[in-house]
Design an enzyme around this catalytic site. Sequence first.
Site, PDB file in Angstrom:
ATOM      1  N   ASP A  66       0.813  -1.218   0.000  1.00 30.91           N
ATOM      2  CA  ASP A  66       0.000   0.000   0.000  1.00 30.91           C
ATOM      3  C   ASP A  66       0.843   1.263   0.000  1.00 30.91           C
ATOM      4  O   ASP A  66       0.311   2.371  -0.062  1.00 30.91           O
ATOM      5  CB  ASP A  66      -0.985   0.003   1.180  1.00 30.91           C
ATOM      6  CG  ASP A  66      -0.313  -0.104   2.533  1.00 30.91           C
ATOM      7  OD1 ASP A  66       0.769  -0.709   2.620  1.00 30.91           O
ATOM      8  OD2 ASP A  66      -0.873   0.422   3.522  1.00 30.91           O
ATOM      9  N   HIS A  67       2.165   1.099   0.034  1.00 34.61           N
ATOM     10  CA  HIS A  67       3.081   2.235  -0.060  1.00 34.61           C
ATOM     11  C   HIS A  67       3.951   2.168  -1.316  1.00 34.61           C
ATOM     12  O   HIS A  67       4.764   3.062  -1.539  1.00 34.61           O
ATOM     13  CB  HIS A  67       3.989   2.286   1.171  1.00 34.61           C
ATOM     14  CG  HIS A  67       3.259   2.537   2.443  1.00 34.61           C
ATOM     15  ND1 HIS A  67       3.316   3.748   3.113  1.00 34.61           N
ATOM     16  CD2 HIS A  67       2.433   1.743   3.170  1.00 34.61           C
ATOM     17  CE1 HIS A  67       2.563   3.681   4.200  1.00 34.61           C
ATOM     18  NE2 HIS A  67       2.019   2.471   4.253  1.00 34.61           N
ATOM     19  N   ASP A 211       4.915   4.100   8.267  1.00 30.00           N
ATOM     20  CA  ASP A 211       4.224   3.176   9.166  1.00 30.00           C
ATOM     21  C   ASP A 211       5.108   2.889  10.369  1.00 30.00           C
ATOM     22  O   ASP A 211       6.276   2.504  10.213  1.00 30.00           O
ATOM     23  CB  ASP A 211       3.897   1.872   8.442  1.00 30.00           C
ATOM     24  CG  ASP A 211       2.706   2.014   7.506  1.00 30.00           C
ATOM     25  OD1 ASP A 211       2.256   3.160   7.295  1.00 30.00           O
ATOM     26  OD2 ASP A 211       2.235   0.986   6.994  1.00 30.00           O
TER      27      ASP A 211
END
Length: 318
Positions: A66-67, A211
């Site tokens: 997701d990054h 994160d």
Amino acid sequence: MIVTFLGTGSGAPTTRRNVSGIGLRFLQAGKWWLFDCGEGTQHQLLRAPMKISQLDKIFITHLHGDHLYGLIGLLASRSLRNTEPTPLELYGPPGLDRYFRGIMEASPVHLQYPLEIKIVSEGVIYEDEEIVVSCRMAKHRVPSFAYAVMEKEKTGAFQVERAKQAGVPSGPLFGALKRGEQVTLEDGRVLDGKDFVGEPQPGRKIVFSGDTEPSQAVLELAKGADLLVHEATYAHHDKELATRSGHSTAREAAQIAKEAGVKELCLTHFSPRYEDEDGDFSMEDLLAEAQQIFPATQLADDLGSISVKRERSDGRKP
């Protein structure tokens, strides 16, 4: 400097939030940097005030999809949109180079510009005449880095009228004073250029946590920042989920901001579980949780922007 959020959700996109991507614009330089590149980032750029052709650097915090999964498509599109082959620098954790090579071997993309991949470690990773970028290892399930973008102190404005009143003639002596040098006038007086320059303007500092669980390293990196962009995947009543997955709660992010002495905190990387306005806990509740500890907190929204203005030495905005 303007921070624009291209994706503020975690894990997978929703109808309201794309996955991670943050743009940092340098208006006077006509360029911008990208922090993380989740799937769909280039679609978001079509609605954002940045041009892919002006993208100068990309910083990846860690190698979770997701990054990262929007990276190759964006690099390919930059070839199509760039009329001039301007270089691009890609920074990220160990393994980013292997990921790139693996994709290129399986599905080759011919880039029309030089691409340099730089694997980061803690410390200063980039510096020029105006900017220093440093990183620290965050606390996540995989190697993950937080990035700090720091402007260097700007020399104060040259006091033209004061120099004229001191009898400094226009020409080489005037120029020498502006450069902060000492000059000798015809009457023998020695003037120091430092006496004709106003107070220096402190540089701005913006920190991106990536994160992370609550991390002392991220706290130290964020000290004195004008803006801290920190993940807040969960509310504090879901602390067990946060710990299990290597993330922070809104309350924990606010505590980091408070202890680091930052001016503003912007939360991002939200779990979709709080998007239901009729649910037991909403995004407004998440914000309130953080503001109880650090009032200068806001929530990031896709395509929303935050302008970080340079302060004068007296603490006021110019």
